[in-house]
Design an enzyme around this catalytic site. Structure first.
Site, mmCIF file in Angstrom:
data_model
loop_
_atom_site.group_PDB
_atom_site.id
_atom_site.type_symbol
_atom_site.label_atom_id
_atom_site.label_comp_id
_atom_site.label_asym_id
_atom_site.label_seq_id
_atom_site.Cartn_x
_atom_site.Cartn_y
_atom_site.Cartn_z
ATOM 1 N N ALA A 57 44.713 37.563 34.558
ATOM 2 C CA ALA A 57 45.343 38.011 33.317
ATOM 3 C C ALA A 57 46.523 38.942 33.579
ATOM 4 O O ALA A 57 47.504 38.947 32.830
ATOM 5 C CB ALA A 57 44.309 38.705 32.449
ATOM 6 N N GLU A 59 48.738 38.723 35.721
ATOM 7 C CA GLU A 59 49.941 37.965 36.063
ATOM 8 C C GLU A 59 50.518 37.191 34.864
ATOM 9 O O GLU A 59 51.629 36.639 34.965
ATOM 10 C CB GLU A 59 49.648 36.980 37.210
ATOM 11 C CG GLU A 59 49.529 37.627 38.577
ATOM 12 C CD GLU A 59 48.260 38.438 38.778
ATOM 13 O OE1 GLU A 59 47.191 38.026 38.258
ATOM 14 O OE2 GLU A 59 48.318 39.500 39.432
ATOM 15 N N ALA A 81 40.567 34.979 30.373
ATOM 16 C CA ALA A 81 39.312 35.634 29.990
ATOM 17 C C ALA A 81 39.100 36.821 30.913
ATOM 18 O O ALA A 81 39.049 36.653 32.134
ATOM 19 C CB ALA A 81 38.144 34.663 30.107
ATOM 20 N N HIS A 89 38.367 48.814 35.793
ATOM 21 C CA HIS A 89 39.340 47.763 36.106
ATOM 22 C C HIS A 89 39.641 46.907 34.870
ATOM 23 O O HIS A 89 40.793 46.593 34.562
ATOM 24 C CB HIS A 89 38.778 46.882 37.234
ATOM 25 C CG HIS A 89 39.726 45.881 37.779
ATOM 26 N ND1 HIS A 89 40.799 46.227 38.565
ATOM 27 C CD2 HIS A 89 39.783 44.530 37.661
ATOM 28 C CE1 HIS A 89 41.465 45.137 38.907
ATOM 29 N NE2 HIS A 89 40.872 44.086 38.360
HETATM 30 N N1 INI Z 1 41.563 38.778 35.878
HETATM 31 C C1 INI Z 1 41.136 38.022 34.848
HETATM 32 O O1 INI Z 1 41.885 37.167 34.369
HETATM 33 N N2 INI Z 1 39.892 38.220 34.343
HETATM 34 C C2 INI Z 1 39.026 39.159 34.830
HETATM 35 O O2 INI Z 1 37.888 39.271 34.309
HETATM 36 C C3 INI Z 1 39.451 39.958 35.917
HETATM 37 N N3 INI Z 1 38.560 40.949 36.462
HETATM 38 O O3 INI Z 1 37.473 41.154 35.942
HETATM 39 O O4 INI Z 1 38.891 41.608 37.454
HETATM 40 C C4 INI Z 1 40.757 39.743 36.439
HETATM 41 N N4 INI Z 1 41.217 40.476 37.479
HETATM 42 C C5 INI Z 1 42.314 40.029 38.293
HETATM 43 C C6 INI Z 1 43.650 40.530 37.802
HETATM 44 O O5 INI Z 1 44.030 39.892 36.589
HETATM 45 C C7 INI Z 1 44.744 40.235 38.823
HETATM 46 O O6 INI Z 1 44.854 38.851 39.046
HETATM 47 C C8 INI Z 1 44.473 40.923 40.178
HETATM 48 O O7 INI Z 1 44.257 42.303 40.002
HETATM 49 C C9 INI Z 1 45.665 40.711 41.148
HETATM 50 O O8 INI Z 1 46.886 41.204 40.596
#
Ligand code: INI
Length: 154
Positions: A57, A59, A81, A89
């Site tokens: 999310a 990105e 989601a 986080h």
């Molecule tokens: N990204 C999601 O799309 N959903 C999640 O539930 C989630 N959790 O729980 O961590 C999540 N994390 C990743 C984040 O969006 C980035 O892709 C990552 O931090 C790298 O930049």
């Protein structure tokens, strides 16, 4: 009598980008299907949709910004989601994604359907991805379509 502007729900001739996360694909794939099903049932040709997958999310905003800047699309459906874990986080990811997507829509003047689930549990996410509580992908596609058609009249 007031002059009333309302969006006609026809997607004929539209070019749409669906930008969707790979994170939680188990849920997100159903949001993509819902959005595609809604748009094709409202007249969009399936080949006029481009589905772009991003890691998570966080990105979504950058990729949506690039999609908007390309000028190739009438609207964007952003799908993902975020499911709460045991750390803060979740809040950072949700807040930045929501803020970023709103910024893209306003800065780039493009209708953007916000289909990012932000849930406490996996069950809540499944309920909103085609089970008990509808399908947020459908809602986001519908909101984008209506907004495109409203803006055309202003
Ligand atoms: N990204 C999601 O799309 N959903 C999640 O539930 C989630 N959790 O729980 O961590 C999540 N994390 C990743 C984040 O969006 C980035 O892709 C990552 O931090 C790298 O930049």
């Amino acid at each position: 009598m007031p002059h009333i502007i309302e969006g006609q729900m026809t997607a004929q001739g539209l070019k749409v980008a669906i930008v969707a996360t790979r994170f939680n694909d188990f849920v997100v794939s159903h949001l993509i299907s819902g959005a595609m099903d809604f748009l094709t049932r409202h007249g969009m040709q399936a080949e006029d949709a481009t589905i772009i997958r991003v890691p998570g999310a966080f990105e979504l905003p950058l990729v949506c910004k690039k999609v908007a800047a390309s000028g190739k699309y009438d609207g964007i459906v952003a799908l993902g989601a975020v499911i709460r874990g045991g750390t803060p986080h979740f809040d950072y990811v949700c807040n930045e994604a929501a803020k970023g997507l709103a910024m893209v829509s306003l800065d780039k003047d493009i209708p953007l359907g916000f289909g990012l689930l932000t849930c406490d549990t996996l069950e809540q996410a499944i309920d909103r991805a085609g089970a008990k509580s509808g399908n947020k992908g459908v809602e986001a596609a519908s909101a984008m379509l209506e907004t495109i058609r409203v803006l055309e009249q202003i």
